[in-house]
Design a protein around this motif. Structure first.
Motif, PDB file in Angstrom:
ATOM      1  N   VAL A   1       0.836  -1.186   0.000  1.00  0.00           N
ATOM      2  CA  VAL A   1       0.000   0.000   0.000  1.00  0.00           C
ATOM      3  C   VAL A   1       0.880   1.250   0.000  1.00  0.00           C
ATOM      4  O   VAL A   1       1.817   1.356   0.778  1.00  0.00           O
ATOM      5  N   ASP A   2       0.594   2.178  -0.879  1.00  0.00           N
ATOM      6  CA  ASP A   2       1.290   3.461  -0.908  1.00  0.00           C
ATOM      7  C   ASP A   2       0.484   4.429  -0.038  1.00  0.00           C
ATOM      8  O   ASP A   2      -0.564   4.925  -0.468  1.00  0.00           O
ATOM      9  N   LEU A   3       0.961   4.673   1.174  1.00  0.00           N
ATOM     10  CA  LEU A   3       0.212   5.532   2.102  1.00  0.00           C
ATOM     11  C   LEU A   3       0.022   6.939   1.559  1.00  0.00           C
ATOM     12  O   LEU A   3      -1.047   7.524   1.718  1.00  0.00           O
ATOM     13  N   ARG A   4       1.051   7.483   0.940  1.00  0.00           N
ATOM     14  CA  ARG A   4       0.926   8.838   0.388  1.00  0.00           C
ATOM     15  C   ARG A   4      -0.232   8.905  -0.604  1.00  0.00           C
ATOM     16  O   ARG A   4      -1.054   9.810  -0.550  1.00  0.00           O
ATOM     17  N   LYS A   5      -0.277   7.915  -1.493  1.00  0.00           N
ATOM     18  CA  LYS A   5      -1.328   7.889  -2.511  1.00  0.00           C
ATOM     19  C   LYS A   5      -2.699   7.697  -1.864  1.00  0.00           C
ATOM     20  O   LYS A   5      -3.661   8.367  -2.234  1.00  0.00           O
TER      21      LYS A   5
ATOM     22  N   ILE B   1       2.589  18.429   5.573  1.00  0.00           N
ATOM     23  CA  ILE B   1       1.730  17.531   4.801  1.00  0.00           C
ATOM     24  C   ILE B   1       2.089  17.613   3.328  1.00  0.00           C
ATOM     25  O   ILE B   1       2.210  16.598   2.647  1.00  0.00           O
ATOM     26  N   SER B   2       2.290  18.812   2.832  1.00  0.00           N
ATOM     27  CA  SER B   2       2.672  19.007   1.437  1.00  0.00           C
ATOM     28  C   SER B   2       3.982  18.283   1.123  1.00  0.00           C
ATOM     29  O   SER B   2       4.083  17.574   0.117  1.00  0.00           O
ATOM     30  N   ASN B   3       4.969  18.450   1.984  1.00  0.00           N
ATOM     31  CA  ASN B   3       6.267  17.793   1.773  1.00  0.00           C
ATOM     32  C   ASN B   3       6.137  16.272   1.815  1.00  0.00           C
ATOM     33  O   ASN B   3       6.763  15.564   1.034  1.00  0.00           O
ATOM     34  N   TYR B   4       5.306  15.774   2.716  1.00  0.00           N
ATOM     35  CA  TYR B   4       5.098  14.326   2.819  1.00  0.00           C
ATOM     36  C   TYR B   4       4.405  13.785   1.566  1.00  0.00           C
ATOM     37  O   TYR B   4       4.861  12.813   0.970  1.00  0.00           O
TER      38      TYR B   4
ATOM     39  N   ARG C   1       6.633  11.234  10.934  1.00  0.00           N
ATOM     40  CA  ARG C   1       6.600  10.265  12.020  1.00  0.00           C
ATOM     41  C   ARG C   1       5.324   9.435  11.908  1.00  0.00           C
ATOM     42  O   ARG C   1       4.290   9.911  11.438  1.00  0.00           O
ATOM     43  N   GLY C   2       5.417   8.211  12.356  1.00  0.00           N
ATOM     44  CA  GLY C   2       4.271   7.310  12.308  1.00  0.00           C
ATOM     45  C   GLY C   2       3.062   7.863  13.032  1.00  0.00           C
ATOM     46  O   GLY C   2       1.925   7.686  12.600  1.00  0.00           O
TER      47      GLY C   2
ATOM     48  N   GLU D   1      -0.571   8.447  11.449  1.00  0.00           N
ATOM     49  CA  GLU D   1      -1.740   7.821  12.072  1.00  0.00           C
ATOM     50  C   GLU D   1      -2.830   8.852  12.350  1.00  0.00           C
ATOM     51  O   GLU D   1      -4.014   8.592  12.101  1.00  0.00           O
ATOM     52  N   ARG D   2      -2.465  10.036  12.834  1.00  0.00           N
ATOM     53  CA  ARG D   2      -3.469  11.084  13.093  1.00  0.00           C
ATOM     54  C   ARG D   2      -4.139  11.530  11.794  1.00  0.00           C
ATOM     55  O   ARG D   2      -5.343  11.787  11.769  1.00  0.00           O
ATOM     56  N   MET D   3      -3.368  11.614  10.715  1.00  0.00           N
ATOM     57  CA  MET D   3      -3.954  11.984   9.420  1.00  0.00           C
ATOM     58  C   MET D   3      -4.926  10.912   8.963  1.00  0.00           C
ATOM     59  O   MET D   3      -6.011  11.223   8.475  1.00  0.00           O
ATOM     60  N   MET D   4      -4.551   9.651   9.132  1.00  0.00           N
ATOM     61  CA  MET D   4      -5.420   8.556   8.718  1.00  0.00           C
ATOM     62  C   MET D   4      -6.708   8.539   9.537  1.00  0.00           C
ATOM     63  O   MET D   4      -7.784   8.314   8.993  1.00  0.00           O
ATOM     64  N   VAL D   5      -6.612   8.798  10.824  1.00  0.00           N
ATOM     65  CA  VAL D   5      -7.806   8.858  11.677  1.00  0.00           C
ATOM     66  C   VAL D   5      -8.703  10.004  11.232  1.00  0.00           C
ATOM     67  O   VAL D   5      -9.920   9.854  11.112  1.00  0.00           O
ATOM     68  N   ALA D   6      -8.099  11.154  10.952  1.00  0.00           N
ATOM     69  CA  ALA D   6      -8.873  12.323  10.523  1.00  0.00           C
ATOM     70  C   ALA D   6      -9.614  12.047   9.215  1.00  0.00           C
ATOM     71  O   ALA D   6     -10.711  12.570   9.000  1.00  0.00           O
TER      72      ALA D   6
END
Length: 72
Positions: free
Chosen positions: A2-6, A33-36, A44-45, A49-54
Motif C-alpha cells: 500500500v502506498d500511504l501517500r497515494k 503535509i505538502s512535503n510528505y 513520524r508514524g 496515524e493522526r492523518m489517517m484517523v482524521a
C-alpha cells in the motif's frame, strides 16, 4: 504494498479535504503535509496515524507468506 501517500491523497480528494484542513485535524503544519505527500520528506508514524484517523482511512498490514524450503 500500500502506498500511504497515494491513499491519503486520494481520500483527501474524495472527501474534499485540503492540506490546510487536514493539518488542523491532525495537529501538524500544512507545509509538512505538502512535503510528505510530494515525497520530499517523511513523517513520524504518529503524525501519519493522526492523518489517517482524521480521514477515516484504515490500512491493514500486508502479510507475506514465504515458501518453505525443501528439507526445512
Amino acid at each position: 504494498m500500500v502506498d500511504l501517500r497515494k491513499s491519503i491523497a486520494e481520500r483527501m480528494v474524495a472527501r474534499g479535504v485540503t492540506q490546510a484542513h487536514l493539518a488542523k485535524l491532525s495537529g501538524t503544519l500544512q507545509h509538512k503535509i505538502s512535503n510528505y505527500l510530494s515525497g520530499v520528506a517523511d513523517m513520524r508514524g504518529e503524525t501519519i496515524e493522526r492523518m489517517m484517523v482524521a480521514l477515516d482511512l484504515e490500512v491493514r498490514p500486508a502479510v507475506r507468506r514465504h515458501k518453505r524450503r525443501k528439507g526445512a
